[in-house]
Design a protein around this motif. Structure first.
Motif, PDB file in Angstrom:
ATOM      1  N   GLN A   1       3.443   6.187 -17.685  1.00  0.00           N
ATOM      2  CA  GLN A   1       2.910   7.678 -17.967  1.00  0.00           C
ATOM      3  C   GLN A   1       3.856   8.417 -19.106  1.00  0.00           C
ATOM      4  O   GLN A   1       3.478   9.251 -19.955  1.00  0.00           O
ATOM      5  CB  GLN A   1       2.714   8.468 -16.827  1.00  0.00           C
ATOM      6  CG  GLN A   1       1.858   7.899 -15.936  1.00  0.00           C
ATOM      7  CD  GLN A   1       1.805   8.350 -14.588  1.00  0.00           C
ATOM      8  OE1 GLN A   1       2.847   9.024 -13.894  1.00  0.00           O
ATOM      9  NE2 GLN A   1       0.468   7.979 -13.727  1.00  0.00           N
TER      10      GLN A   1
ATOM     11  N   LEU B   1       3.129   7.264 -22.607  1.00  0.00           N
ATOM     12  CA  LEU B   1       1.928   7.939 -23.144  1.00  0.00           C
ATOM     13  C   LEU B   1       1.652   9.495 -23.579  1.00  0.00           C
ATOM     14  O   LEU B   1       1.413  10.049 -24.527  1.00  0.00           O
ATOM     15  CB  LEU B   1       0.754   7.704 -22.130  1.00  0.00           C
ATOM     16  CG  LEU B   1      -0.678   8.433 -22.319  1.00  0.00           C
ATOM     17  CD1 LEU B   1      -1.270   7.920 -23.707  1.00  0.00           C
ATOM     18  CD2 LEU B   1      -1.692   8.067 -21.391  1.00  0.00           C
ATOM     19  N   PHE B   2       2.746  10.573 -22.435  1.00  0.00           N
ATOM     20  CA  PHE B   2       2.964  11.637 -22.775  1.00  0.00           C
ATOM     21  C   PHE B   2       3.641  11.881 -23.913  1.00  0.00           C
ATOM     22  O   PHE B   2       3.335  12.579 -24.884  1.00  0.00           O
ATOM     23  CB  PHE B   2       3.738  12.129 -21.586  1.00  0.00           C
ATOM     24  CG  PHE B   2       4.170  13.657 -21.836  1.00  0.00           C
ATOM     25  CD1 PHE B   2       3.341  14.664 -21.414  1.00  0.00           C
ATOM     26  CD2 PHE B   2       5.461  13.825 -22.095  1.00  0.00           C
ATOM     27  CE1 PHE B   2       3.563  15.962 -21.658  1.00  0.00           C
ATOM     28  CE2 PHE B   2       5.837  15.201 -22.481  1.00  0.00           C
ATOM     29  CZ  PHE B   2       5.053  16.348 -22.220  1.00  0.00           C
TER      30      PHE B   2
ATOM     31  N   GLU C   1       1.487  11.127 -27.101  1.00  0.00           N
ATOM     32  CA  GLU C   1       0.629  12.196 -27.401  1.00  0.00           C
ATOM     33  C   GLU C   1       1.301  13.479 -28.199  1.00  0.00           C
ATOM     34  O   GLU C   1       0.598  13.983 -29.057  1.00  0.00           O
ATOM     35  CB  GLU C   1      -0.067  12.711 -25.996  1.00  0.00           C
ATOM     36  CG  GLU C   1      -0.953  11.665 -25.640  1.00  0.00           C
ATOM     37  CD  GLU C   1      -1.507  12.156 -24.135  1.00  0.00           C
ATOM     38  OE1 GLU C   1      -1.055  13.057 -23.542  1.00  0.00           O
ATOM     39  OE2 GLU C   1      -2.640  11.608 -24.008  1.00  0.00           O
TER      40      GLU C   1
ATOM     41  N   ILE D   1      -2.254   4.850 -28.367  1.00  0.00           N
ATOM     42  CA  ILE D   1      -2.677   5.988 -27.149  1.00  0.00           C
ATOM     43  C   ILE D   1      -3.994   5.151 -26.609  1.00  0.00           C
ATOM     44  O   ILE D   1      -4.316   5.267 -25.560  1.00  0.00           O
ATOM     45  CB  ILE D   1      -2.949   7.067 -27.742  1.00  0.00           C
ATOM     46  CG1 ILE D   1      -1.434   8.048 -28.153  1.00  0.00           C
ATOM     47  CG2 ILE D   1      -3.788   8.007 -26.608  1.00  0.00           C
ATOM     48  CD1 ILE D   1      -1.671   9.347 -28.626  1.00  0.00           C
TER      49      ILE D   1
ATOM     50  N   ASP E   1      -4.761   4.415 -22.976  1.00  0.00           N
ATOM     51  CA  ASP E   1      -5.939   5.357 -22.200  1.00  0.00           C
ATOM     52  C   ASP E   1      -6.815   4.391 -21.271  1.00  0.00           C
ATOM     53  O   ASP E   1      -7.148   4.846 -20.319  1.00  0.00           O
ATOM     54  CB  ASP E   1      -6.959   5.717 -23.236  1.00  0.00           C
ATOM     55  CG  ASP E   1      -6.265   7.381 -23.609  1.00  0.00           C
ATOM     56  OD1 ASP E   1      -5.635   7.991 -22.768  1.00  0.00           O
ATOM     57  OD2 ASP E   1      -7.022   7.601 -24.709  1.00  0.00           O
TER      58      ASP E   1
ATOM     59  N   GLU F   1      -3.269   7.314 -16.770  1.00  0.00           N
ATOM     60  CA  GLU F   1      -3.808   8.698 -16.727  1.00  0.00           C
ATOM     61  C   GLU F   1      -2.830   9.501 -17.513  1.00  0.00           C
ATOM     62  O   GLU F   1      -1.434   9.332 -17.616  1.00  0.00           O
ATOM     63  CB  GLU F   1      -3.893   9.116 -15.437  1.00  0.00           C
ATOM     64  CG  GLU F   1      -2.683   9.403 -14.582  1.00  0.00           C
ATOM     65  CD  GLU F   1      -2.981  10.265 -13.366  1.00  0.00           C
ATOM     66  OE1 GLU F   1      -3.539  11.259 -13.147  1.00  0.00           O
ATOM     67  OE2 GLU F   1      -2.771   9.678 -12.302  1.00  0.00           O
ATOM     68  N   HIS F   2      -3.396  10.594 -18.003  1.00  0.00           N
ATOM     69  CA  HIS F   2      -2.645  11.628 -18.637  1.00  0.00           C
ATOM     70  C   HIS F   2      -1.911  12.559 -17.849  1.00  0.00           C
ATOM     71  O   HIS F   2      -2.461  12.940 -16.965  1.00  0.00           O
ATOM     72  CB  HIS F   2      -3.413  12.490 -19.779  1.00  0.00           C
ATOM     73  CG  HIS F   2      -3.889  11.627 -20.895  1.00  0.00           C
ATOM     74  ND1 HIS F   2      -3.706  11.630 -22.031  1.00  0.00           N
ATOM     75  CD2 HIS F   2      -4.937  10.454 -20.861  1.00  0.00           C
ATOM     76  CE1 HIS F   2      -4.335  10.853 -22.940  1.00  0.00           C
ATOM     77  NE2 HIS F   2      -4.967  10.026 -22.005  1.00  0.00           N
TER      78      HIS F   2
END
Length: 448
Positions: free
Chosen positions: A189, A192-193, A196, A215, A219, A223-224
């Motif tokens: 996580q 991914l954060f 983004e 990403i 995905d 989860e975002h």
């Protein structure tokens, strides 16, 4: 303080003044009286105050740089601060080597940046992309994740309170709690954060495209989630050790995101990211020594493992101790393990090394019972290799210049790994051997 006229005068309202200076420089850019700084500009000035001082004057803008390298864009001007002891286009190589990122495409990357980019930011994002690709190739780490949700069939443990609420609302699903083996864990996580955020920050279209693809890969399983600084407090073991480097890059980018909100996600501006060259140079020197001097004869130890307790309180109920931490200790292993070199890294010109810093190294030498110490400084034509000798004690401190760009050119050259290692080891030995005659390490160096 220098007063300089800017070379480039904006020809229309879309162009901006460009202020160029190097670390530790201070200049007043004479562009004439400009309108008061906007609210966002003032917020940015405050955000950067510990890295670069910016003051609006009657004649223009006063800028005082510290040890940070980077770019910041304001409504009327752009500030670019370059390294003092290295070429700006070597910065991606320096970051890659010092942080042990091992990006195989880094040499080609060096040529991809233009003046419109914030090179420190783009270097970090490039490193993030490279590390993400490696991670995906290895496979994202999974772990058991506790999940509580309403499901159409009984799974795991029934949550009685939730089930009663479901019955009252005529919800035919079961309120259950169960463990699922998933990649949706904090390690992934975090990545991914930051990916983004980086997608919006980079001005490099090739990087944008690569980030978008990565990403999409994340995905499918992750989860975002909003990340805060406490999420970076992780314990690394064999299970997740491969995440340590990419989380380091993520943290370097994350630490600069405080300014992101008042940009309102405006990507036409150069996003301000500044690299602390003090810290980067120290990591570079430590890795250089460990790679080329750490062997069966020598052992290199760096902070925080150099800590030694030297003070203790004697009049407090709760006893307290204080210690010292030299940047680097080099031990000789034969005939027995003993301290051979005490060194501190000083990212400055030789003339800027202060008496207090010499006293600091002298105290280290006293506590470790040594007579010779080193202050390792960046190589520069403006610096001299000075030997300081105590008048009343048999203590000497050597200011040794450590090259940056020539070493990076060698490390990232097309020579074989064996040739590079041989050349580097010879250079590292030569840094010290002339100053270590008649010591317990000199014989080992002469017979390496």
């Amino acid at each position: 303080m220098n007063q300089v006229n800017t070379d480039k005068i904006p020809q229309n309202k879309n162009e901006k003044f460009i202020f160029e200076l190097k670390e530790y420089d201070e200049k007043e850019f004479l562009i004439g009286k400009i309108n008061d700084l906007s609210i966002n500009d003032l917020k940015l000035v405050d955000f950067l105050k510990n890295k670069v001082k910016i003051i609006q004057t009657q004649k223009g803008v006063y800028v005082s740089a510290d040890s940070y390298v980077g770019s910041a864009e304001f409504e009327k001007f752009i500030i670019n601060i370059h390294p003092k002891f290295s070429e700006i286009n070597k910065l991606p190589l320096l970051i890659d080597y010092a942080y042990e990122l091992k990006d195989e495409d880094i040499v080609e990357t060096e040529l991809q940046f233009t003046s419109e980019y914030n090179l420190p930011l783009e270097s970090l994002i490039r490193a993030l992309v490279s590390q993400s690709k490696k991670l995906i190739k290895m496979g994202l780490v999974k772990s058991y994740v506790n999940i509580q949700e309403n499901v159409p069939f009984l799974r795991g443990k029934l949550l009685l309170t939730q089930q009663i609420q479901n019955d009252v609302s005529l919800n035919l699903k079961f309120g259950c709690e169960y463990d699922e083996y998933s990649s949706n864990i904090i390690e992934n996580q975090i990545i991914l954060f930051v990916l983004e955020k980086s997608y919006h920050l980079t001005k490099n279209p090739k990087l944008k495209k690569q980030i978008q693809k990565i990403i999409h890969e994340f995905d499918m399983d992750v989860e975002h989630k909003e990340i805060d600084k406490n999420d970076f407090i992780l314990f690394y073991d064999r299970y997740n050790l491969q995440y340590k480097k990419i989380h380091l890059v993520c943290k370097l980018i994350f630490d600069e995101l405080g300014v992101y909100d008042f940009y309102n996600h405006e990507t036409s501006y150069i996003f301000p990211v500044f690299i602390d060259m003090n810290d980067l140079f120290e990591k570079y020197v430590v890795k250089l020594l460990k790679d080329n001097l750490h062997n069966d004869k020598f052992m290199i130890v760096s902070q925080p493992h150099t800590h030694k307790q030297v003070w203790k309180s004697i009049n407090l109920k709760n006893k307290k101790t204080k210690g010292i931490e030299p940047d680097i200790i080099i031990y000789s292993k034969k005939p027995k393990k003993e301290v051979s070199i005490i060194a501190d890294v000083k990212y400055m010109l030789s003339e800027k090394v202060q008496e207090s810093q010499l006293y600091q190294i002298t105290f280290y030498l006293h506590e470790f019972k040594q007579q010779k110490g080193f202050a390792l400084i960046p190589d520069s034509d403006q610096s001299d290799e000075i030997k300081w000798k105590s008048i009343n004690q048999e203590i000497s401190i050597y200011l040794k210049k450590i090259p940056i760009d020539p070493i990076l050119d060698l490390i990232y050259s097309k020579l074989s790994k064996e040739e590079i290692k041989t050349n580097l080891q010879e250079k590292i030995y030569n840094f010290f051997c002339n100053d270590l005659k008649n010591t317990n390490i000199s014989h080992m160096i002469d017979n390496k």
